[in-house]
Design an enzyme around this catalytic site. Structure first.
Site, short mmCIF file in Angstrom:
data_model
loop_
_atom_site.label_atom_id
_atom_site.label_comp_id
_atom_site.label_asym_id
_atom_site.label_seq_id
_atom_site.Cartn_x
_atom_site.Cartn_y
_atom_site.Cartn_z
N GLU A 40 0.57 -1.14 0.09
CA GLU A 40 0.01 -0.06 0.03
C GLU A 40 0.74 1.30 0.12
O GLU A 40 0.66 2.26 -0.90
CB GLU A 40 -0.83 -0.07 1.21
CG GLU A 40 -1.68 1.13 1.58
CD GLU A 40 -2.97 1.34 1.04
OE1 GLU A 40 -3.73 0.32 1.26
OE2 GLU A 40 -3.25 2.20 0.34
N ASP A 99 1.08 3.87 -3.22
CA ASP A 99 0.88 5.44 -2.98
C ASP A 99 1.87 6.34 -3.53
O ASP A 99 1.56 7.41 -4.38
CB ASP A 99 0.62 5.93 -1.67
CG ASP A 99 -0.65 5.15 -1.08
OD1 ASP A 99 -1.53 4.51 -1.71
OD2 ASP A 99 -0.95 5.38 0.15
N SER A 132 -7.07 2.61 -3.26
CA SER A 132 -5.79 3.19 -2.89
C SER A 132 -4.82 3.45 -4.18
O SER A 132 -3.83 3.97 -3.88
CB SER A 132 -5.12 2.28 -1.79
OG SER A 132 -5.32 0.96 -2.00
N ASP A 170 -16.80 10.04 -18.68
CA ASP A 170 -17.83 9.59 -17.99
C ASP A 170 -17.68 8.03 -17.95
O ASP A 170 -17.46 7.42 -18.87
CB ASP A 170 -19.01 10.01 -18.61
CG ASP A 170 -20.48 9.79 -17.65
OD1 ASP A 170 -20.07 9.36 -16.75
OD2 ASP A 170 -21.62 9.96 -18.43
N VAL A 171 -17.98 7.43 -16.77
CA VAL A 171 -18.17 6.01 -16.89
C VAL A 171 -19.45 5.51 -16.45
O VAL A 171 -20.24 5.92 -15.94
CB VAL A 171 -17.27 5.59 -15.43
CG1 VAL A 171 -17.22 3.94 -15.26
CG2 VAL A 171 -15.86 5.77 -15.64
N ASP A 215 -22.75 9.24 -10.86
CA ASP A 215 -23.39 7.85 -10.14
C ASP A 215 -22.45 7.50 -8.79
O ASP A 215 -21.37 7.98 -8.69
CB ASP A 215 -23.09 7.02 -11.03
CG ASP A 215 -21.78 6.60 -11.81
OD1 ASP A 215 -21.04 5.88 -10.89
OD2 ASP A 215 -21.70 6.82 -12.97
#
Ligand SMILES: *[C@@H]1O[C@H](CO)[C@@H](O)[C@H](O)[C@H]1NC(C)=O
Ligand SMILES: *[C@@H]1O[C@H](CO)[C@@H](O)[C@H](O)[C@H]1NC(C)=O
Ligand SMILES: *[C@@H]1O[C@H](CO)[C@@H](O)[C@H](O)[C@H]1NC(C)=O
Ligand SMILES: *[C@@H]1O[C@H](CO)[C@@H](O)[C@H](O)[C@H]1NC(C)=O
Ligand SMILES: *[C@@H]1O[C@H](CO)[C@@H](O)[C@H](O)[C@H]1NC(C)=O
Length: 562
Positions: free
Chosen positions: A271, A275, A475, A517-518, A543
């Site tokens: 993680e 990042d 993440s 847009d998804v 959404d």
């Protein structure tokens, strides 16, 4: 006994304790999460560190001011406050400070530190003193892996004279949430024909979001940061190797500018590596800080500790990305409301806070044997931070358009009301999309998230000197978006404009301009007969799965350059 009945039992017990005290966080879940084990009752002379959240002043005024400085149509847009100006606004009244100080002194508590905004006080004392100060609390030591901490599983009260001067006391409840299992391991066949990619690398991210080799930071005073709280460390050598493997095509930095807090020893976490590697390759050539497990004491809430730190440093980076969250229903309202105010303080200073929206879709909470509901998380549900959801390529091996990543966290808060800036977008979604999940599964009046999204699937990461493929989760998407906002800040600084700050009011006014847009796919939720694992679905415009969509850098830059 489940957590809920346990909580009620604890509640009844602690009532017997009360003589002239009042429970500060009566709704806090004080049970022990199953991954923590009890080690021992803590001896009376051992030390604990507690954080007292003093009641602030002018919180409503601050809320109005934040609306103005982050609304592009306001004359006050971008007129941010310094930390000292924020302090002048929120610092507790003299009465509050005096009452709390007298209370602590009368118990012999001397070793306290305040911060610039004076609204938190952090004090070290013996367990004996802490338990006298907070009747009901009983400290035990708990362990998860190599991490130990002190907590009380019974609720605490405070003297009735100080009750109205405090929001909560940190370091008594709230175990750090479990780190997410972010590597999914992809079973699909690997292909290597021309035009195919074998997973997401900086060059894949940069070409999907239309970043050219020239799109790197150049402003001298720009900066960005990632924050880590879950015993996760990045290794400078991993970052350097990652950059030499994957960042040949654009100017970049290969080292972190500043580490704030204590980097533990031992192995690097996936993680933490993810990042820092991705914020520094989308926000390339921008000075980057890492905030990591700040604080000195095992009793602390590391997330809270980080919030304190931000209010004690006058110069901090302009963009922060964080992958951290807990179930909203496991936290007291007092705690969440106060953290929400801390986010307002940050926004007033022109700082952007981006959080990963989570990796469990809409989530699921079992209310009774037959009754389930979605499970929003916090800080995801805060109206004063920006939430980043996740997407996948339609064809996982090609640079195609993006669809929903089914893990992408999203939903509606049960605690925070829907903020004005998103009412139009959310109402439009609720009206146009059919069928919606049953109304018993979500709170139609709450803050809805995420706000936008980016790729969250099949990333390459270097961790412990080894390149690892197929790392996934929001993440991953969050630092990518963070780096892109930093690039926009960079262009703004070069033109003498202020930082983007809290972007949501402006983002919703763009109505999707500058974003892809998804519109395909749904995220996951409860595995029951009623919803059969399906949460919300993506749709045209906003959404609660992918927000407004994913960044198209040149178009977004153009939309945000005034
Ligand atoms: C805040 O910063 C001041 C000055 O650097 C320091 O003395 C104080 O201990 C800090 N507060 C906390 C809670 O760490
Ligand atoms: C990288 O950033 C520095 C400032 O930190 C700047 O002087 C330099 O020109 C940048 N490099 C490129 C290629 O823009
Ligand atoms: C540089 O940025 C910091 C915040 O990171 C800010 O406090 C400071 O005023 C800036 N300096 C200049 C010269 O713009
Ligand atoms: C729904 O959300 C509102 C805040 O918008 C809150 O006041 C209310 O208690 C929530 N309802 C439930 C059943 O959680
Ligand atoms: C972004 O890239 C896509 C695909 O390469 C291209 O079709 C589009 O025109 C670009 N958009 C902008 C605004 O540059």
């Amino acid at each position: 006994m489940n957590a809920k009945t346990m909580r009620i039992a604890v509640f009844v017990l602690s009532f017997i304790w009360l003589v002239n005290g009042e429970l500060l966080e009566a709704d806090q879940d004080a049970s022990v999460p199953e991954d923590w084990i009890l080690v021992e009752r803590v001896g009376p002379l051992e030390e604990v560190e507690l954080t007292f959240a003093l009641k602030q002043q002018n919180v409503n005024q601050m809320k109005e001011l934040l609306k103005l400085v982050s609304d592009p149509d306001s004359h006050q847009y971008g007129k941010y406050l310094s930390l000292e100006e924020v302090a002048a606004l929120v610092q507790p009244s003299q009465l509050t400070e005096k009452v709390v100080q007298n209370w602590l002194q009368s118990h012999g508590v001397k070793n306290c530190h305040t911060i610039v905004t004076r609204d938190f006080l952090q004090c070290v004392m013996t367990v004996q003193v802490a338990e006298a100060l907070l009747p009901g609390a009983k400290f035990h030591r708990y362990r998860r892996g190599s991490h130990t901490l002190l907590r009380s599983t019974s609720l605490y009260s405070v003297h009735e004279d100080v009750y109205q001067h405090l929001d909560f006391v940190g370091g008594v409840h709230r175990f750090p949430p479990k780190g997410k299992d972010i590597s999914k391991g992809w079973e699909g066949a690997r292909q290597s024909a021309l035009g195919y990619h074998l997973g997401v690398t900086p060059s894949v991210v940069r070409s999907r979001y239309n970043l050219t080799a020239k799109d790197v930071g150049t402003a001298t005073n720009n900066s960005q940061a990632v924050a880590q709280f879950l015993e996760q460390y990045y290794h400078p050598a991993d970052l350097a190797e990652f950059m030499s493997l994957f960042a040949g095509a654009f100017t970049h930095m290969s080292a972190v500018e500043r580490v704030v807090g204590t980097q533990g020893g031992g192995k690097a976490g996936i993680e933490a590596s993810l990042d820092v590697e991705y914020i520094m390759s989308s926000g390339a050539n921008i000075s980057t800080w890492v905030f990591t497990n700040p604080g000195r004491h095992e009793t602390q809430e590391p997330f809270l500790q980080w919030m304190l730190l931000l209010s004690n440093m006058s110069a901090v980076p302009w963009v922060h990305t964080i992958s951290y969250g807990d179930d909203e229903d496991s936290l007291s309202d007092a705690y969440m409301n106060r953290i929400n105010t801390e986010f307002m303080k940050v926004g007033l200073r022109g700082i952007s806070m981006l959080f990963a929206s989570g990796d469990s879709g809409a989530g699921c909470r079992h209310l009774t044997k037959e009754r389930n509901t979605f499970r929003p998380s916090f800080p995801a549900s805060s109206p004063y931070v920006t939430m980043v959801g996740g997407t996948s390529f339609k064809n996982p091996f090609k640079l195609t358009y993006e669809v929903t990543d089914y893990i992408s966290g999203g939903g509606f808060s049960n605690v925070f009301a829907m903020p004005d800036y998103q009412v139009g977008a959310v109402q439009a979604y609720l009206k146009s999309v059919q069928p919606l999940p049953p109304q018993t599964y979500f709170n139609i009046t709450g803050r809805a998230y995420p706000d936008l999204a980016a790729l969250s699937d099949n990333y390459w990461v270097v961790t412990n000197r080894v390149p690892i493929p197929w790392v996934s989760g929001t993440s991953a998407s969050t630092p990518v978006v963070g780096g892109i906002l930093s690039l926009i800040n960079d262009q703004r600084f070069l033109k003498g404009l202020p930082s983007l700050g809290f972007i949501n009011p402006r983002l919703y006014k763009l109505q999707g301009k500058g974003l892809y847009d998804v519109t395909e796919g749904c995220h996951l939720s409860c595995l029951d007969d009623k919803v059969e694992g399906k949460g919300f679905c993506a749709s045209p415009s906003w959404d609660p799965v992918t927000g407004w969509g994913t960044p198209n850098y040149p178009a977004l830059l153009k939309a945000l350059m005034d």
